[in-house]
Design a protein around this motif. Structure first.
Motif, PDB file in Angstrom:
ATOM      1  N   UNK A  96       0.800  -1.219   0.000  1.00  0.00           N
ATOM      2  CA  UNK A  96       0.000   0.000   0.000  1.00  0.00           C
ATOM      3  C   UNK A  96       0.828   1.261   0.000  1.00  0.00           C
ATOM      4  N   UNK A  97       2.072   1.180  -0.457  1.00  0.00           N
ATOM      5  CA  UNK A  97       2.969   2.335  -0.421  1.00  0.00           C
ATOM      6  C   UNK A  97       2.865   3.208  -1.666  1.00  0.00           C
ATOM      7  N   UNK A  98       2.318   2.659  -2.765  1.00  0.00           N
ATOM      8  CA  UNK A  98       2.286   3.388  -4.033  1.00  0.00           C
ATOM      9  C   UNK A  98       1.024   3.067  -4.817  1.00  0.00           C
ATOM     10  N   UNK A  99       0.703   3.984  -5.704  1.00  0.00           N
ATOM     11  CA  UNK A  99      -0.296   3.715  -6.733  1.00  0.00           C
ATOM     12  C   UNK A  99       0.398   3.020  -7.906  1.00  0.00           C
ATOM     13  N   UNK A 100      -0.411   2.440  -8.784  1.00  0.00           N
ATOM     14  CA  UNK A 100       0.141   1.772  -9.955  1.00  0.00           C
ATOM     15  C   UNK A 100       0.958   2.739 -10.807  1.00  0.00           C
ATOM     16  N   UNK A 101       0.487   3.969 -10.952  1.00  0.00           N
ATOM     17  CA  UNK A 101       1.221   4.955 -11.746  1.00  0.00           C
ATOM     18  C   UNK A 101       2.594   5.266 -11.188  1.00  0.00           C
ATOM     19  N   UNK A 102       2.742   5.190  -9.856  1.00  0.00           N
ATOM     20  CA  UNK A 102       4.040   5.479  -9.228  1.00  0.00           C
ATOM     21  C   UNK A 102       5.091   4.451  -9.615  1.00  0.00           C
ATOM     22  N   UNK A 103       4.711   3.161  -9.601  1.00  0.00           N
ATOM     23  CA  UNK A 103       5.690   2.119  -9.909  1.00  0.00           C
ATOM     24  C   UNK A 103       5.981   2.072 -11.416  1.00  0.00           C
TER      25      UNK A 103
END
Length: 301
Positions: A139-146
């Motif tokens: 839960x540390x990032x959204x898909x767009x972040x990775x």
């Protein structure tokens, strides 16, 4: 279309699909370490022991580059971490969600080692997606972040691949005193920042990483000559297993509830082991042509 990459549904779907069994969280945290300072330290030691100092320093330069780019983008973007209802947040760093620094670091470092022939080319293809999934599961990032982390990591890898030959020629023309004074100055500055303004877990780890690097290189310059390994493969394998066993034994407690300052000390010791202590131990054991290596000669004087 692009906005959907920063919606909570991909995280909710992944967390629902994986399930909430408690065993998955430590697995995801371990995979995250592959794109953190711990992973960078282990990879540095691997290259240092197999290929020598200069190849390992190329990896350090790339690690510093990824850190600077991450810090700049975190300050410029300032995207909040996922906190929508239903998302289980198991890791909540106090920096921007964009981009995923773990993804950037893992792709750049593992990709560089694969391009240089220090790792099989399949390794980055296996490691990076696992790191991405781990960051989403936590839960540390959204898909767009990775996904953005993948693009940034590729760009940094491409840039470093082309700039490193130029940087290496420039670095080889600098005297040791230049690197010693700048390295000590960097560690003193980092230490002052951590002690005066406080530091989180990552700040202490990075401080320990670079302090161990600088002290290790100073000791190496005094006692050792940088020589890539030429021993038979079977012997090298056993030595590397021992080296990594000690390295992990030092790093392990840092991730088992140790306070940030203690983590910094353990990272310092681990980096010192990878930079100087283990190569020095090998130097005391290996004889070439009947002559002792420089460390033995220095210790016997």
């Amino acid at each position: 279309m692009i906005d959907t990459l920063w919606e909570p549904q991909p995280l909710l779907s992944l967390q629902s699909w994986v399930g909430s069994a408690p065993g998955w969280t430590p697995v995801a945290r371990f995979l995250s370490l592959l794109g953190d300072t711990a992973g960078a330290l282990v990879l540095f030691s691997w290259v240092r022991w197999r290929a020598g100092r200069m190849s390992a320093l190329a990896l350090v330069g790339l690690f510093m580059l990824t850190g600077l780019v991450d810090l700049t983008l975190w300050e410029l973007v300032g995207l909040p971490r996922p906190d929508e209802p239903g998302i289980v947040v198991r890791d909540d760093p106090a920096v921007s969600s964009f981009p995923s620094g773990h993804t950037v670091t893992s792709l750049a470092l593992f990709g560089w080692l694969a391009r240089q022939g220090h790792l099989p080319r399949v390794v980055p293809w296996a490691v990076v997606p696992l790191v991405m999934l781990a960051r989403l599961y936590l839960g540390a990032h959204y898909l767009g972040d990775v996904l953005a982390g993948v693009l940034i990591g590729l760009l940094l890898l491409w840039s470093h691949t082309r700039l490193w030959p130029v940087l290496r020629r420039w670095a080889e023309r600098r005297r040791f005193r230049f690197w010693a004074s700048n390295g000590i100055g960097m560690v003193v500055t980092m230490s002052a920042g951590v002690f005066l303004f406080g530091g989180d877990r990552r700040a202490w780890q990075v401080l320990g990483y670079f302090a161990g690097l600088v002290v290790g290189l100073l000791l190496e310059h005094r006692f050792l000559r940088d020589r890539p390994a030429t021993e038979p493969h079977a012997r090298r394998f056993g030595e590397l297993v021992f080296g990594f066993a000690v390295l992990l034994a030092v790093l392990g407690p840092a991730h088992l509830g140790a306070t940030p300052p203690v983590q910094g000390v353990l990272y310092f010791l681990a980096m010192l082991w990878g930079t100087f202590l283990f190569p020095a131990l090998l130097a005391t054991r290996h004889r070439r042509g009947g002559r002792t290596l420089p460390l033995q000669e220095a210790l016997l004087r």
